[in-house]
Each structure stands twice: as structure tokens, then as C-alpha cells.
Design an enzyme around this catalytic site. Structure first.
Site, PDB file in Angstrom:
ATOM      1  N   LYS A 255       0.821  -1.220   0.000  1.00  0.00           N
ATOM      2  CA  LYS A 255       0.000   0.000   0.000  1.00  0.00           C
ATOM      3  C   LYS A 255       0.849   1.262   0.000  1.00  0.00           C
ATOM      4  O   LYS A 255       0.447   2.289  -0.535  1.00  0.00           O
ATOM      5  CB  LYS A 255      -0.898   0.028   1.248  1.00  0.00           C
ATOM      6  CG  LYS A 255      -2.157  -0.786   1.078  1.00  0.00           C
ATOM      7  CD  LYS A 255      -3.301   0.108   0.608  1.00  0.00           C
ATOM      8  CE  LYS A 255      -4.496  -0.694   0.131  1.00  0.00           C
ATOM      9  NZ  LYS A 255      -4.892  -0.371  -1.228  1.00  0.00           N
ATOM     10  N   ARG A 256       1.998   1.145   0.631  1.00  0.00           N
ATOM     11  CA  ARG A 256       2.900   2.289   0.698  1.00  0.00           C
ATOM     12  C   ARG A 256       3.237   2.833  -0.692  1.00  0.00           C
ATOM     13  O   ARG A 256       3.520   4.004  -0.883  1.00  0.00           O
ATOM     14  CB  ARG A 256       4.208   1.848   1.347  1.00  0.00           C
ATOM     15  CG  ARG A 256       4.504   2.437   2.652  1.00  0.00           C
ATOM     16  CD  ARG A 256       5.764   1.893   3.298  1.00  0.00           C
ATOM     17  NE  ARG A 256       6.251   0.619   2.830  1.00  0.00           N
ATOM     18  CZ  ARG A 256       7.354   0.459   2.119  1.00  0.00           C
ATOM     19  NH1 ARG A 256       8.062   1.505   1.760  1.00  0.00           N
ATOM     20  NH2 ARG A 256       7.746  -0.743   1.756  1.00  0.00           N
TER      21      ARG A 256
END
Ligand code: GLU
Length: 502
Positions: A255-256
Site C-alpha cells: 500500500k505504501r
């Protein structure tokens, strides 16, 4: 390929299907289609506590969106049904009982507290963690005592203590694991549900899977699976572990690094054929340089020897570049069709202003699409602004003007007014209101007015569209038509009327 290829995509419905999951599905699908084999979808839903509502549907939705049809699985059925592991519990229990009877497995009554203590102790002594075989060889009376206490046991697999478990991975080559580092894992939980290892092996065997193609993170599970195959006397399938997908910083994609779910990319306006093409090249390549490949080309060339070992880097820039490339290849009609659902969203979500009537007039939209096509990065955006916002000037009757935008650099209010007045005069008498003529005549006008083209075209762009970023000016004017352009320039003049001359 000597055998009939049977491969499977086996998602656990524990979250949104992410790019890595769908890349696995795609590679399995491509391999099956290349060899005229069978592609199976099997839902590994044995972890009841981690089940996420809608995850199965979203997996199937992602596959359908990419055109990855399955020959056996949910909704379509097949000769090896059912395809949900939660409906196959008896099968796993039967195998667990057989392994218990044959002495390859044993019941374990250890409480979570005891296991926790054991783990802490192993950690403090810096020993490898793993079950200490406390319940192996319990006496009858000890077993009876546990049972009187009402403890339901789990079933553990008895791993060999020495030697190694090795196999030939079709991507990674010879792989081996030391058995002493692999502990007696749980196969059947106390609620009668199998763990991943047992269910996976039983199903791959009973569904006659020939190649297990899955992400590299499953590599450490493979020796455990091979041991189960061995004691059951089953021939293991061939193993193909796919390289990890990494972010640009070379850490595991997460997700980063931005959106990771395929459906999120769909909603952001990426085309399914781009996701297909792009994912196909994450860990597989034709020749290290070909980037744009049709479905048919990928199917035709998809062989396992072209899968790479090294982690595949997901570059958002390249992904977006490829999306723009595919968008520019679409016919006007096709692009119109694909843009519609994005433009019909509420304005706050990137669609056309809410006062514009839905359904949108596709005939009119068809005329606007060529003005937009070059600029789109996704179906939803040009990168500078949402598609709905970008083309809203074509749909609105009245624009709001920001005087500061109208008055160009090195111009004053009087100059701005006279530029608009002179343009108006010209546009009203222009014999032909087409882009070419508009450009030619307005260029000439800028000279007459002693303005540079940037200034004149700039003020006109704001007058015609209400803003500085817009599709190409002269095509925009032609598409809007003379009447609307004249109206807008008059409105822009009106907005300048009340501004004091400085
Ligand atoms: N259920 C596992 C997953 O979620 C499947 C792994 C495998 O293919 O064996 O990825």
C-alpha cells in the site's frame, strides 16, 4: 507439454485481490491457454477467522474484468466440484485420519498458553522456533485425561527430523530445505477445518493439478507439501514459484507504493488490456524489450522458461505511460463508450458537473473525444484534472470567470477588453468557423493588436473555457460552434466591464 495441463488460481478470501494475486491468476491462465489446458479457480476459504466479506466476489470480478475465464470453479462448476474448500471438509478429515492411523500424524492437545510459553522459551534461548513434540507419544492415560477435560486436539504432521526435502522448481531450479528446521505443523485444527498445507495438497492431488504456479512467498511451504505427498504415496505436481513484485525502492509492493488492488486501478481509469499487458510483463518477458503485446501474442509466447527469477519492479510511471498509449489506440467510439461511466460519476468523484443531464449525450461526446484523447493518462484524468472537469466547458451554458485569469501577463484591463472586442468582431464575420481558419485569422489579429499569440490565445482560452488548462483552443472553438463562442466572449467582456481600470 506431454501431459494435459491443469493449473489453478487458489485465492484465500482474506482481503482485496491485489496485483500480486491477479498476476498469479494471469500466469496460470496464460499457461493453460498456451497449452490448451484447463484453468481452475479454487477458493481456499478454510481460515474462517480471516474471511473478508466480498473478497470472493472481488476476485471473480477482477478475473472477469481482465477476461480471464475459468474452465472449472465457482459459478461454472466442473468435474472436480465443489471448488470452495469449506465444502470439502470431509475429504481433508479423511486424509488426516488416514495419516493418524498410519503414524504420520498425531493429535496434539497443547493449549495456546503452553505453546506461547514454549515459543518464548525458545526465543530466550535463541533456539529455532517450532513445536517441541510434547504430544508425540502421549500415553493412553494422558490422552484420556485430556479428553475428560473436554480438550479437542489438533492434528500435527510428523516431519522427518533429519535429511532434507528437495525439489526441482521450474523457475528456481534445485531447491532444498533442511528437515530439522521444519516443525510438526498443524494439518487439522480443533474445529475440524484443515490448515492451508493439508487442504492445498489434498485438492491439488484430487483436482489433478499438474503445475502449481504461485508466488515465491509460498516456497517455504513446499517442502511440507512434498512430505505430505510422500507419505500418502501421491505424485507431487511440478512447482513454479513466481518472482516477487517489488516497488521502485525494491521492497515488496505494498500500500505504501500506492493502490494495490486491481479493482482500484479499474476505478482509477486504467484499461483492462493495459493491466493484462503490464502484469504479464511483471516476471515474464518475451525478449527484454517488447512492451506492448496483445493478448494473443502473450498467449502464443507464454512459456515457463521466460519467467525470470529476480523480483519484478512495478513502475507506476511505466504503467501510466502504457495506459496512455492504449488509450490513444482506441477508436473514437470505443473511447467514448469507455469514458461514459467515468463522466457519469458525480462531479465530486470526477464526473461532469452534476447539473448536466444524465445519461450523457453520446453523439456530442463522440465529437469531443478526439480533443481529449491525446491528453488522457487514464479514463478518469489527464494528470492535470479529472476528465469530467476537463470537458465541462463543452456542456455548461454559463461559465464563471476569474478576471485575474482573463488578463494576461503584461496586459491591462483596457488591453484585455479590446482584445476580446476585436476577436468578437472577427469571429462574427469569419466565413468558415473551423479550427484551421480560426488559427490563421486569430494569429493575424494578434499582430494587428500588437500582442503575442500567447497573450491573445490565452485570453481567448479563458473566455471560451473559463480556465487556462483546456483541450486545444481552435478545435474547442470549432466544436463549441460560433454561436456559443460569441456568447462566451460577450460574457467574459461583461465580467470585465465592472472592473475599474487601474
Ligand atoms: N491460498 C493461497 C493464497 O492465498 C494459495 C497458495 C497456493 O497457490 O498454493 O495465495
Amino acid at each position: 507439454m506431454p501431459v494435459e495441463v491443469r493449473v489453478r488460481y487458489a485465492p484465500s478470501p482474506t482481503g482485496e485481490p491485489h496485483l500480486g494475486n491477479i498476476r498469479t491468476a494471469l500466469f496460470n491462465w496464460l499457461f493453460a491457454r498456451h497449452w490448451g489446458g484447463t484453468f481452475i479457480v479454487r477458493i481456499e476459504d478454510t481460515d474462517v477467522t480471516r474471511k473478508v466479506e466480498g473478497a470472493v466476489e472481488n476476485n471473480l470480478k477482477s478475473l472477469r474484468w481482465l477476461g480471464l475465464d475459468w474452465d472449472e470453479g465457482p459459478e461454472v462448476g466442473g468435474s472436480h466440484a465443489p471448488y470452495f474448500q469449506s465444502e470439502r471438509l470431509a475429504l481433508y478429515q479423511e486424509v488426516a485420519v488416514r495419516l493418524l492411523e498410519e503414524g504420520y500424524a498425531y493429535r496434539c492437545y497443547c493449549s495456546p498458553e503452553r505453546l506461547n510459553e514454549m515459543r518464548q522459551e525458545q526465543q530466550s534461548r535463541k533456539q529455532p522456533s517450532g513445536y517441541d513434540r510434547h504430544c508425540l507419544g502421549l500415553s493412553h492415560s494422558q490422552v484420556r485425561e485430556y479428553e475428560v477435560q473436554g480438550i479437542t486436539p489438533v492434528v500435527r504432521f510428523k516431519m522427518p527430523l533429519e535429511g532434507e526435502t528437495a525439489f526441482e522448481d521450474l523457475v528456481r531450479g534445485h531447491v532444498s530445505f533442511e528437515n530439522r528446521l521444519l516443525d510438526d505443523f498443524v494439518m487439522l485444527k480443533s474445529d475440524g477445518f484443515p490448515t492451508y498445507h493439508l487442504a492445498n495438497v489434498v485438492d491439488d492431488h484430487s483436482m489433478e493439478i499438474t503445475h502449481v504456479m504461485r508466488a515465491e512467498e509460498w516456497l517455504p511451504s513446499t517442502p511440507r507439501h512434498i512430505q505430505i505427498y510422500r507419505v500418502l504415496g501421491w505424485e507431487p505436481p511440478l512447482f513454479v514459484h513466481l518472482p516477487m513484485i517489488l516497488g521502485p525502492d525494491r521492497s515488496k509492493l505494498s500500500k505504501r507504493h500506492g493502490a494495490t488492488s486491481v479493482l482500484e486501478y479499474r476505478d482509477m481509469g486504467y484499461l483492462p488490456e493495459v493491466v493484462f499487458n503490464f502484469l504479464a510483463l511483471l516476471g515474464w518477458s518475451l525478449d527484454d524489450k517488447t512492451e506492448i503485446m496483445s493478448r494473443e501474442d502473450v498467449i502464443k509466447s507464454f512459456t515457463l522458461d521466460r519467467i525470470v527469477k529476480a523480483g519484478a519492479i512495478f513502475s507506476m510511471d511505466k504503467f501510466t505511460w502504457m495506459n496512455g498509449h492504449y488509450i490513444r489506440q482506441l477508436s473514437t467510439q470505443e473511447l467514448t463508450k469507455r469514458l461514459l461511466p467515468f463522466l457519469e460519476r458525480p462531479y465530486g468523484k470526477g464526473g461532469l458537473p452534476d447539473q448536466i443531464q444524465r445519461p450523457i449525450d453520446t453523439g456530442y461526446l463522440n465529437k469531443l473525444v478526439p480533443l481529449l484523447q491525446e491528453r488522457l493518462k487514464t479514463l478518469a484524468s489527464t494528470g492535470e484534472m479529472n476528465t469530467g472537469e476537463m470537458i465541462s466547458p463543452f456542456f455548461l451554458d454559463k461559465l464563471d470567470y476569474d478576471v485575474k485569469l482573463l488578463v494576461q501577463k503584461e496586459m491591462d484591463i483596457t488591453g484585455a477588453r479590446s482584445a476580446l472586442e476585436e476577436s468578437l468582431r472577427l469571429l462574427e464575420i469569419l466565413p468558415d468557423f473551423n479550427a484551421q481558419m480560426l488559427e490563421e485569422k486569430l494569429r493575424a489579429l494578434s499582430q494587428v493588436l500588437g500582442l503575442n499569440t500567447r497573450q491573445l490565445f490565452g485570453i481567448l482560452r479563458v473566455a471560451i473555457t473559463g480556465r487556462t488548462a483546456a483541450p486545444p483552443l481552435f478545435q474547442t472553438m470549432e466544436t463549441l460552434d460560433r454561436e456559443r463562442c460569441v456568447m462566451r466572449i460577450k460574457a467574459a467582456l461583461e465580467s470585465l466591464r465592472h472592473v475599474p481600470v487601474l
